[in-house]
Structures are given as structure tokens and as C-alpha cells.
Write an enzyme that holds these catalytic residues in place. Structure first.
Site, PDB file in Angstrom:
ATOM      1  N   GLU A 307       0.811  -1.241  -0.363  1.00  0.00           N
ATOM      2  CA  GLU A 307       0.068   0.093  -0.173  1.00  0.00           C
ATOM      3  C   GLU A 307       1.005   1.219   0.203  1.00  0.00           C
ATOM      4  O   GLU A 307       1.047   2.506   0.714  1.00  0.00           O
ATOM      5  CB  GLU A 307      -1.059   0.182   0.915  1.00  0.00           C
ATOM      6  CG  GLU A 307      -1.813  -1.109   0.762  1.00  0.00           C
ATOM      7  CD  GLU A 307      -3.010  -1.445   2.669  1.00  0.00           C
ATOM      8  OE1 GLU A 307      -3.045  -0.703   3.566  1.00  0.00           O
ATOM      9  OE2 GLU A 307      -4.201  -1.568   1.720  1.00  0.00           O
ATOM     10  N   ASP A 381      -8.229  -8.990   4.472  1.00  0.00           N
ATOM     11  CA  ASP A 381      -7.916  -7.957   5.186  1.00  0.00           C
ATOM     12  C   ASP A 381      -9.035  -7.604   6.723  1.00  0.00           C
ATOM     13  O   ASP A 381      -9.999  -6.898   6.485  1.00  0.00           O
ATOM     14  CB  ASP A 381      -8.118  -6.329   4.861  1.00  0.00           C
ATOM     15  CG  ASP A 381      -7.096  -5.344   5.672  1.00  0.00           C
ATOM     16  OD1 ASP A 381      -6.709  -5.598   6.591  1.00  0.00           O
ATOM     17  OD2 ASP A 381      -7.644  -4.353   4.764  1.00  0.00           O
ATOM     18  N   GLU A 409     -13.044  -1.626  11.843  1.00  0.00           N
ATOM     19  CA  GLU A 409     -12.007  -1.188  11.069  1.00  0.00           C
ATOM     20  C   GLU A 409     -13.727  -1.184   9.622  1.00  0.00           C
ATOM     21  O   GLU A 409     -14.256  -0.686   9.427  1.00  0.00           O
ATOM     22  CB  GLU A 409     -11.331  -1.142   9.641  1.00  0.00           C
ATOM     23  CG  GLU A 409     -11.457  -0.918   8.751  1.00  0.00           C
ATOM     24  CD  GLU A 409      -9.739  -0.945   7.817  1.00  0.00           C
ATOM     25  OE1 GLU A 409      -9.007  -1.094   8.882  1.00  0.00           O
ATOM     26  OE2 GLU A 409     -10.015  -0.712   6.624  1.00  0.00           O
TER      27      GLU A 409
END
Ligand SMILES: CO[C@H]1[C@H](O)[C@@H](O)[C@H](O)O[C@@H]1C(=O)O
Length: 718
Positions: A307, A381, A409
Site C-alpha cells: 500500500e 483484510d 474497521e
């Protein structure tokens, strides 16, 4: 001294029962009112805690007010070794002559450096309770365990407990940026208050360390894995050292995330190539500088070539080259490097879920002895549900550790109840079949399967400077659950939920049972209304609400459309031989079980298969009907949970009860939003009606799409 004072003040405030703003977490020492308390009351009169180190002072500062509060009487403390009936003795054979007299050498050896014994003993004819350990830190953990017993269990005059942690390193990872913001943090700003350090030290840091130590957490990575090189400048190292000084008495060691390109950014080196001797020398010097300031510094956590982060591959080298270069720098001090396996950089057409395994497996056995590969529980993820990451059980010559995400998240941020112990249980219990049946993830990572010597576990923290630490009062349970599992990965989710509820919310048995049930059901409810049947990554950009229709992103594998693959012929990601064949990364017989549509569990179905809308499920319903039903089930749970929570009014203090009730209103609204978004959008492909037992959405797909990032109507979308 000031640290002790702050602790004392905090603990004593428990006795005075301040507003129930949740600040005290599970360390609540209000007087127990039930029959259990009476028995504890008569068995404990004084505490004897010889020794005057910072850790022994921390034990004293915790136990005296805590026991005075819980038992509703004044507990005298003394540092001399005089015993009487009802004395609680805490220490090690070298701090306490009473403990030395018990000849506990073998038993203490068995529980190791961080373990402890709690025993009812007769010493010189006196009935005493002993908390004994080989080290002061072990004694601290024993003291917290003892308090947990008093908070949750009937008294026993016959205690015989021995405990030791199963992982050597039990860490929280804080994705805290140096400007005070927290990546994926939903409970305010960073607790560290970087800009005030080192001059001003928030007393709250002590309470953070207490809370962590109360669970046995022994490390904190202070900065975000998306690291700023500035964190290694002298200015920030002094700040980190100030934090380490506060944490030290509680056994919480400090770790940092170095930015791989720091040699260039901080000191103008031409390269950060890990095989360049000047670069290696820079890291050695930097590491020396850190250890000078923080003698018990734990080591580095690294996110590299992922990322947008720089890493060894930026300079044509491998992950092993990068990890080993840093490992050499810290090895001289006994430090470790946790190298993250969250690596993906997809070539068009590739499967992100397969990438980390493909990239790292060739390096099995190539990492230095003080490197541990830190692997997220699932291969994509931190989704509400994923199969376990196939690296677990596939790199037998590499030390691996799990990384779980405590911050929600993908599970409603701090607006939703999603008790994660059930998710982590499912993950830890997953059988990798690496060495035949019974090769669970737990046995891979606790060292039993391959004998790895460094064992570790990491959780991405959900803490922030909100008064209640975690934004949602019930999200405190996830911090707690992580810590308890890091100590003992065999604990059941129910046991953990029960402990936490008793310690934190109420001792009323019926209400505890009800809250435990709610907690245990909650994560599955979120799976149902967000991403049922193995769907993943359906969320919109802030990772909060639904966005299955996709949105403009920098790369295809960040779009929900890449994951759900909904089309007229069906839905789901084919990871079998007719698709990406990522399923081949699992050992037999799991590989075949997942690969075969008829044996793949419903919960993983659309993770591994692209399935026709009319496919007949085990339930007898079509896939479309089953999908609708799962969404509905999730929504129904939120309505039900609201009623059940409302019925607890008067049992839990009004402040926390109301705060949770308000959050449940939001959760129910969000669940409907997810259901409407998923079903209306997927219906454009399935072309099927909604089954009769599913509520018809009261809005159109366009209306749902027009909601803003947090589900509010009519605001312009960012
Ligand atoms: C810290 O970056 C995070 C990023 O915010 C998160 O959305 C992603 O899922 O995972 C990354 C990681 O784990 O590195």
C-alpha cells in the site's frame, strides 16, 4: 512517585463511585454486595508486599485501594514480613521471606518468568493467601488475576492456581500518527499526545499501562505501520522514551515502526538498500541510539512494500533481505523484528487473497532467528468473516504470529456491538491440517506444531482518548478479550464475555447471562447484515457503510466489485481450479472441502465459489433466498438486541445504559442500510423477488446510493 500517586488517585476514585463514564474499564473496585463478597471479606485483612521497586509499588497502589473498595473495609498494607490470619502476601522468593519459606522453586520454574502462583497456605500457623512469582512482573500479573477472582468468583480458602502466558510477546499495535490522529481509530485522538511529550506526561498513560498489564499485554507498538520517518528522529525518540518510562513498571515494552526509507529521509543517505553496508550501519547506529534512551526497547514492526510503503523491493531486494538487516541491528540487544505479511501489489487479473502466500512462501527458512512474520488472521483484510490465512501452517521454518484487529474497521466502527472473541476463537480453532488433523492455528502459532521459539500475537488497538477509551462502551470487551486470549488462547468466548461483563457492568447473574448472550451473538449478526455467506469487502470508502456498486479507486482490488463478482449468472469469487485456484494454498483435506461446492461450508461459500442465484443451498432455499434471509436475520437481531438491552435499564447505571442504547439505534439503522443496499443492488443481477419472510426495502437503490458516508440522507457525497 507521581506515577504511584496518579494510580492511587484513579483506583481510589473507584471507591467513591464516580460518574459511570466507562473510564475505569474492567478495573472497577466498587464494594461487592453479594454473598461472595462476605467470604472474601473474611479471608483478606491485610496485604504484605515487601520490596520497593516501581513494579512492587504499582502492585501496592493497585491492590490496597482495590481490595478496600471491593471488600468495603480498610485493608492495611505493610512492607514487612509479619503475617497474620487473612494476610495476602505478594512477591517473589527474593522480595518475600514468607514466599521463600514455601519452597516453591519447582512450581515457579514451571510458570516461567511471567507466570504466577496463587495459593491458600498455612505459614507459621497463619492462614494466608500467597501470590508468588519468579519476577516482579509475574507478581503484578498475579495481583491482577487475584482481583479478577474477587470480582467474579466465590471466595475459596483453598486456592491453588498456576498460570503462565502462552505467547512470549503479547502486543497491541497502535496505528497512531504523529499528528495525533489514529488510522482506523474510532475513539478519539492518540492517547500518547505526542506534541506534549516529553515535557508533559498525561497520567492517563499509567492507566493505559495498568489496563494492558491487567490482561498480561506486554508490549505496545507506538506508531502507525504506515510510518512517518520522523518517528525515529531524536525528538520523537525522546517522546517514545518518556512513554516507555511510564509503561516500564507495568511490563509494557515499547516498540516502533521504522519507515524503511528513513536513512534517506532523516539523514540524506542516497539509498535505503538493505544490502548496502552504509544503510546497515545507519540502522545499527539508529538502533544504538534507541537502546540508549530505551534500554528495554522491544524492537521493530515493519510494513514494507505494501500500500505504497517503501521496502526492500523498492531497491531490488527481498523481504528476507530487509527483515534480516533490521534483525541484525536489534539482535545485539535481544530485540525482535515483526515483519508484516500484509503484502499485495496486484498484477491485473491476480487474486489479492493469494498474494502474500505467493510472495513470502519462497522465503520459508530464510528469516533470521529474531524475525517473526506477522500475519493477519485472514488472507484479505480483517473482514467480518474470512477463512484463516493460508500462511498459517505453510511456512514451517519461519516463526509466524497472528495479527487481529480489535478496532472495528469493517464492523461498524465504534457504533456497533461486535464482540470479536467469537471471531478470534473461530480463527484460532481453524484446523490447518498442516501435520494432519488437529493442526490448529493455535498450535501453529504457540509453537507446539513446529517448535518455533519466539511466539507472539498482535492486536490492532481500538483505544483513543475518548473518555471511555473505545468509543462504544461494549467495545471495551474487545480490548479485554484480545488480552485474555493473548494470555490463554484456549479460553472460550463465553468465559471471556462472562468475566468482562461481571467486572465491568453488573454482578446480577440473570443480567450477566443476557449480556453475554448478546455479546456472543453480535459478530454473527454483523456478518449477516454486512457480508453474509462468505462475501467480503462490500463496504464503501470510509469502510463504514455499504458500497457494493463500487466507487472510484486507485486500483481494482480496492473495489467491492472485484470481490463479489455479482453478475447475471450468479455471485461470488471463484478461487477454485476454474478460477484463481487460491484454494490450493490450503492443505488437504481442507483444500478439497473448500473447493467442492457440495462440501464448502455456507459461511465460506461465496469466498471460494461463483454460485448461480438459483443454486439450492443446504437449507433447501435458493442462494438468492438464503442471501436475503441472512441479511434479514442480521437486521432482526439489531431490533431484538435493542429490546433486550432496554430491558436491562435499572440494572446497569443510566449513563452507560443510555449510551449503549443510543448506539444500538444507530446499529439498527445501519443494518437496514446494509440490507437495503445489498439486496437492491444484487437484485439488479438476480432479477428475483424478495422472499415473503424478508422485509421489502422501503427505498430505491438510487435513494440508498444517495446517502452520505455515514448513512445520512441528502448530503452531497464526498
Ligand atoms: C494501516 O493501514 C491499514 C489500512 O488503513 C487498512 O484499511 C487496510 O486494510 O490495512 C492496512 C494495513 O493493515 O496495513
Amino acid at each position: 512517585m507521581s506515577i504511584c500517586f496518579a494510580v492511587l488517585l484513579f483506583a481510589v476514585s473507584g471507591v467513591r463511585a464516580p460518574a459511570e463514564d466507562g473510564y475505569r474499564l474492567w478495573m472497577r473496585y466498587d464494594t461487592l454486595a453479594d454473598a461472595n463478597a462476605q467470604a472474601w471479606r473474611s479471608s483478606i485483612n491485610t496485604v504484605v508486599i515487601p520490596g520497593d521497586s516501581p513494579t512492587m509499588r504499582a502492585i501496592l497502589a493497585e491492590l490496597v485501594p482495590a481490595l478496600s473498595g471491593l471488600l468495603g473495609k480498610s485493608i492495611a498494607a505493610s512492607a514487612n514480613n509479619t503475617l497474620a490470619d487473612g494476610t495476602l502476601v505478594v512477591g517473589t522468593p527474593s522480595t518475600s521471606s514468607a514466599i521463600a519459606s514455601l519452597q516453591l522453586r519447582d512450581a515457579l520454574a514451571k510458570v516461567g518468568d511471567e507466570g504466577f502462583l496463587i495459593r491458600s497456605e498455612k505459614i507459621d500457623g497463619r492462614s494466608v493467601t500467597v501470590i508468588a512469582a519468579s519476577t516482579e512482573l509475574g507478581a503484578l500479573y498475579g495481583a491482577f488475576h487475584f482481583l479478577r477472582l474477587v470480582q467474579t468468583q466465590p471466595a475459596s480458602g483453598n486456592l491453588n492456581i498456576s498460570e503462565k502466558p502462552r505467547f512470549l510477546f503479547r502486543l497491541l499495535n497502535h496505528w497512531d500518527n504523529l499528528d495525533g490522529s489514529i488510522e482506523r481509530g474510532y475513539a478519539g485522538q492518540s492517547l500518547w499526545k505526542w506534541n506534549e511529550l516529553p515535557g508533559t506526561i498525561d497520567p492517563r498513560l499509567t492507566d493505559y499501562a495498568r489496563a494492558s498489564a491487567s490482561l498480561g499485554i506486554n508490549g505496545a507498538v507506538l506508531n502507525n505501520v504506515n510510518a512517518d520517518a520522523k518517528s525515529l528522529t531524536p525528538e520523537y525518540l525522546r517522546k517514545a522514551a518518556a512513554i516507555a518510562d511510564v509503561f516500564r513498571p507495568y511490563g509494557v515494552r515499547v516498540y516502533l515502526v521504522p519507515r524503511f526509507s528513513a536513512p534517506i529521509e532523516i539523514d540524506g543517505l542516497e539509498t535505503a538498500d538493505p544490502l548496502d553496508p552504509k544503510v546497515a550501519a545507519w540502522w545499527k547506529a539508529k538502533t544504538d541510539e534507541i537502546y540508549k534512551l530505551i534500554p528495554d526497547f522491544g524492537g521493530y514492526l515493519v510494513k514494507a512494500n505494501s500500500e505504497g510503503q517503501p521496502g526492500p523491493m523498492t531497491y531490488g531486494r527481498t523481504h528476507a533481505d530487509g527483515a534480516n538487516m533490521l534483525a541484525a541491528a536489534v539482535a545485539r540487544y535481544g530485540g525482535i523484528v515483526m515483519w508484516r505479511a500484509f503484502i499485495y501489489d496486484p498484477v491485473p487479473g491476480s487474486d489479492r487473497a493469494a498474494e502474500a502466500y505467493n510472495t513470502l512462501k519462497p522465503f520459508d527458512g530464510k528469516f533470521a532467528p529474531n524475525v517473526i512474520l506477522q500475519v493477519k488472521n485472514g488472507p484479505v483484510d480483517f473482514m467480518p468473516r474470512e477463512p484463516f490465512h493460508p500462511i498459517f501452517g505453510s511456512m514451517p521454518h519461519t516463526q509466524v504470529m497472528p495479527e487481529v484487529q480489535i478496532t472495528q474497521e469493517y464492523l461498524g466502527h465504534s457504533n456497533s456491538i461486535a464482540f470479536l472473541a467469537t471471531m478470534w476463537r473461530e480463527f484460532l480453532d481453524s484446523d490447518t491440517y498442516a501435520k494432519g488433523p488437529g493442526s490448529t492455528v493455535t498450535r501453529v502459532v504457540d509453537g507446539r506444531l513446529y517448535g518455533q521459539t519466539l511466539t507472539a500475537i498482535a492486536g490492532v488497538a481500538n483505544t483513543g482518548d475518548d473518555r471511555n477509551w473505545t468509543g462504544h462502551h461494549l467495545a471495551q470487551a474487545n480490548w479485554f478479550a484480545y488480552g485474555r486470549l493473548a494470555w490463554n488462547p484456549d479460553m472460550s468466548a463465553r468465559e471471556i464475555a462472562d468475566e468482562w461483563t461481571e467486572m465491568t457492568l453488573t454482578h446480577d447473574r440473570k443480567s450477566v447471562d443476557e449480556i453475554v448472550r448478546l455479546l456472543l451473538e453480535s459478530r454473527e449478526a454483523v456478518v449477516n447484515y454486512e457480508m453474509p455467506l462468505g462475501l467480503a469487502h462490500l463496504m464503501d470508502n470510509p469502510h463504514y457503510g455499504p458500497g457494493p456498486w463500487g466507487y472510484p479507486v486507485a486500483r481494482p482490488d480496492w473495489s467491492p466489485v472485484y470481490y463479489h463478482r455479482a453478475a447475471n449468472d450468479g455471485i461470488g469469487f471463484d478461487r477454485t481450479a476454474t478460477g484463481t485456484n487460491a484454494v490450493a494454498q490450503y492443505h488437504e483435506p481442507l483444500r478439497s472441502r473448500y473447493a467442492d461446492l457440495s462440501t464448502c461450508p455456507d459461511d465460506m461459500l461465496l469466498w471460494f465459489h461463483h454460485v448461480p442465484w438459483t443454486y439450492k443451498m443446504r437449507s433447501g432455499r435458493t442462494l438468492w433466498d438464503e442471501l436475503c434471509l441472512r441479511y434479514q436475520r442480521g437486521v432482526d437481531w439489531t431490533g431484538d438486541a435493542r429490546k433486550r438491552w432496554d430491558a436491562l435499564a435499572g440494572i446497569i447505571d443510566a449513563e452507560r445504559h443510555t449510551a449503549v442504547a443510543r448506539k444500538l439505534v444507530i446499529q439498527q439503522r445501519d443494518a437496514k442500510w446494509w440490507r437495503d443496499a445489498g439486496l437492491l443492488y444484487f437484485q439488479t443481477f438476480s432479477k428475483q423477488p424478495f422472499p415473503a419472510d424478508v422485509d421489502q426495502p422501503t427505498r430505491t437503490l438510487d435513494e440508498v446510493k444517495a446517502l452520505d458516508d455515514y448513512g445520512h440522507p441528502q448530503k452531497a457525497k464526498k
